[in-house]
Design an enzyme around this catalytic site. Structure first.
Site, PDB file in Angstrom:
ATOM      1  CG  ASN A 148      -3.598   3.119   0.272  1.00  0.00           C
ATOM      2  OD1 ASN A 148      -2.824   3.199  -1.057  1.00  0.00           O
ATOM      3  ND2 ASN A 148      -3.724   1.993   0.487  1.00  0.00           N
TER       4      ASN A 148
ATOM      5  CB  ALA B 223      -0.852  -0.008   1.384  1.00  0.00           C
ATOM      6  CB  ALA B 224       3.009   2.718   2.740  1.00  0.00           C
TER       7      ALA B 224
ATOM      8  CB  CYS C 139      -7.952  -5.768   4.015  1.00  0.00           C
ATOM      9  SG  CYS C 139      -6.885  -4.761   4.998  1.00  0.00           S
TER      10      CYS C 139
ATOM     11  CE1 TYR D  82     -36.859   7.231  10.440  1.00  0.00           C
ATOM     12  CE2 TYR D  82     -38.080   9.235  10.348  1.00  0.00           C
ATOM     13  CZ  TYR D  82     -37.993   8.053  10.392  1.00  0.00           C
ATOM     14  OH  TYR D  82     -39.080   7.417  10.733  1.00  0.00           O
TER      15      TYR D  82
ATOM     16  CG  ASP E 240       1.236  -1.913   7.990  1.00  0.00           C
ATOM     17  OD1 ASP E 240       0.585  -0.850   7.920  1.00  0.00           O
ATOM     18  OD2 ASP E 240       0.801  -3.111   7.445  1.00  0.00           O
TER      19      ASP E 240
ATOM     20  CB  SER F  52       0.205  -2.960  -6.028  1.00  0.00           C
ATOM     21  OG  SER F  52      -0.837  -2.393  -5.646  1.00  0.00           O
TER      22      SER F  52
ATOM     23  CB  VAL G   1      17.034  -3.133   0.161  1.00  0.00           C
ATOM     24  CG1 VAL G   1      18.089  -2.183   0.666  1.00  0.00           C
ATOM     25  CG2 VAL G   1      16.596  -2.643  -1.247  1.00  0.00           C
TER      26      VAL G   1
ATOM     27  NE  ARG H 285      -1.629  10.235 -10.065  1.00  0.00           N
ATOM     28  CZ  ARG H 285      -1.774   9.541  -8.997  1.00  0.00           C
ATOM     29  NH1 ARG H 285      -1.574  10.049  -7.798  1.00  0.00           N
ATOM     30  NH2 ARG H 285      -1.890   8.302  -8.960  1.00  0.00           N
TER      31      ARG H 285
END
Length: 458
Positions: A303, A10-11, A42, A425, A281, A38, A79, A21
């Site tokens: 993320n 994710a990160a 979950c 409601y 993480d 990637s 690494v 970008r």
């Protein structure tokens, strides 16, 4: 300018995509130990049961897709050393065994976390697994296909253990769950734990709390689990007792580690080492309610951290800040949704707050509307200010209630705000007064009694 990112999922991949970008010319390389850069971790329990039908459904992007954006992703590469002085990396190709050197101008560490496998005798037996990566799911799936286990044991009553228990039941297994503490779902209060245990037992899961596993028994393959004066027969064990941040590589390079055991970063995700950022993480952050350092490894947080780290690594400036977290989370066990945001009562007390709380069971929609179900909601407030500190929910609509309370925490709302909050409601969607409003009203009564000199009981 060369940006190297250690770790994907994710990160790391978010940081790479964001940097691309912002800087179309920057040279970007991602090193990832696992075969897929990637994935949606979950979703792993649901792949086991077939709720997620195809393995590839959990692969968000392949190295080839990243290459189309000019991002080089080298999977099965580890690494092994960072030399910040020379801006040099020692890398091992896990497929070929080849070792080589690489360099960077800017570096993002996104090495994530690993599942903990306690030193229990017999943990090396065939049929004993941990679950963290897609490759773990591959191994468990192969074992299930080849051995057709009929009895499974889950060790650990946290998110992973609870989700796996449900999904192994879906495969027709007889499932037992062993938790070393006196209740499951320890991040929540005891009321939620009771709801979760009742849901497990209603679906045939044997729940053993306050028990430490002494040994996995068997010769080559696991055949039993010993704890206390019991031994359960089992053909499959999945250990889900927690995870630990992967910080060794960073620590050896001189990166400062925080009080939680994860990497210390500033609000821009910058580490203590020049030109090195970290995200995901492996990183600690600030709890926005308590103001204390915290480590809460969640995919959405990773993320968001990756976006900040990738932005600042690309620009070389303090362009974005990561504000911290509320620790909002949710999971499902069978038909029970369970959500939490902010602090539990215990966490609030540990942080120095004097707490007033209110819990109630309400309907998730108008009681007369077909399909109406009960949901539990608990609000936790600061006695001194009335500010909301946390919320917990279990039942139908727990996701909606948790998100409402997360937004309230983000906006620093107090219980009077929630008494009067304007929520949607209609009978198919909720009762005339949302459970949030109902619980806040109960809180209001406790505060009123305290002001009148009658101490509100928690």
């Amino acid at each position: 300018m060369r940006l190297v990112i250690l770790g994907g999922v994710a990160a790391g991949t978010k940081a790479a995509s964001r940097a691309r970008r912002l800087d179309p010319e920057m040279e970007i390389t991602v090193y990832q130990e696992e075969p897929e850069p990637s994935i949606s971790e979950c979703g792993l329990p649901y792949l086991l049961s077939g709720v997620v039908e195809e393995r590839d459904d959990l692969v968000a992007r392949t190295p080839e897709k990243f290459a189309e954006k000019g991002i080089e992703v080298l999977v099965r590469h580890r690494v092994e050393r960072i030399d910040p002085g020379r801006k040099n990396l020692s890398v091992l190709n896990l497929n070929t065994g080849e070792a080589f050197e690489d360099t960077y101008d800017r570096l993002v560490i996104a090495t994530g976390a690993r599942a903990v496998l306690p030193p229990i005798p017999g943990a090396e037996l065939e049929g004993v697994f941990k679950l963290r990566f897609l490759t773990d799911t591959d191994e468990i799936g192969r074992y299930i296909e080849e051995q057709s286990p009929s009895k499974a044991t889950i060790v650990g009553g946290g998110y992973i253990g609870l989700e796996v228990a449900e999904n192994l039941c879906r495969l027709g297994m007889e499932v037992s769950l062993i938790e070393g503490e006196d209740r499951v779902a320890l991040a929540y209060g005891p009321e939620v734990s009771e709801n979760v245990e009742a849901e497990l037992e209603a679906n045939g899961v044997g729940v053993y709390t306050g028990e430490k596993v002494d040994e996995f028994t068997g010769e080559a393959r696991v055949r039993g689990v010993k704890f206390g004066d019991r031994e359960l027969e089992t053909d499959l064990v999945i250990v889900g007792v927690g995870i630990r941040p992967n910080v060794e590589l960073a620590a050896e390079a001189g990166v400062e580690i925080g009080t939680t055991g994860a990497i210390l970063v500033d609000p821009h995700m910058k580490t203590s080492v020049p030109d090195v950022w970290a995200a995901g993480d492996c990183v600690e952050t600030t709890n926005l309610v308590s103001g204390r350092s915290t480590w809460v490894p969640l995919g959405d947080t990773a993320n968001q951290m990756g976006r900040v780290a990738g932005t600042n690594a690309a620009t070389g400036e303090e362009t974005l800040e990561f504000p911290g977290i509320l620790g909002t989370g949710i999971f499902k066990v069978f038909d029970l949704g369970v959500g939490k945001t902010g602090l539990s009562e215990k966490e609030a007390e540990d942080a120095g707050f004097e707490v007033v709380s209110a819990g109630l069971r309400a309907y998730d929609r108008a009681a007369y509307y077909p399909g109406a179900q009960r949901v539990f909601l608990k609000l936790i407030a600061d006695r001194a200010t009335g500010r909301l500190l946390g919320a917990e929910s279990a039942g139908s609509g727990a996701d909606k209630l948790t998100d409402i309370c997360a937004a309230a925490l983000w906006g620093s709302l107090s219980y009077p705000d929630l008494v009067n909050i304007d929520l949607a409601y209609a009978p198919p969607y909720g009762p005339a007064l949302s459970p949030v409003i109902q619980a806040a009203t109960v809180l209001s009564g406790k505060f009123d009694r305290a002001r009148e000199g009658v101490r509100a009981s928690e």
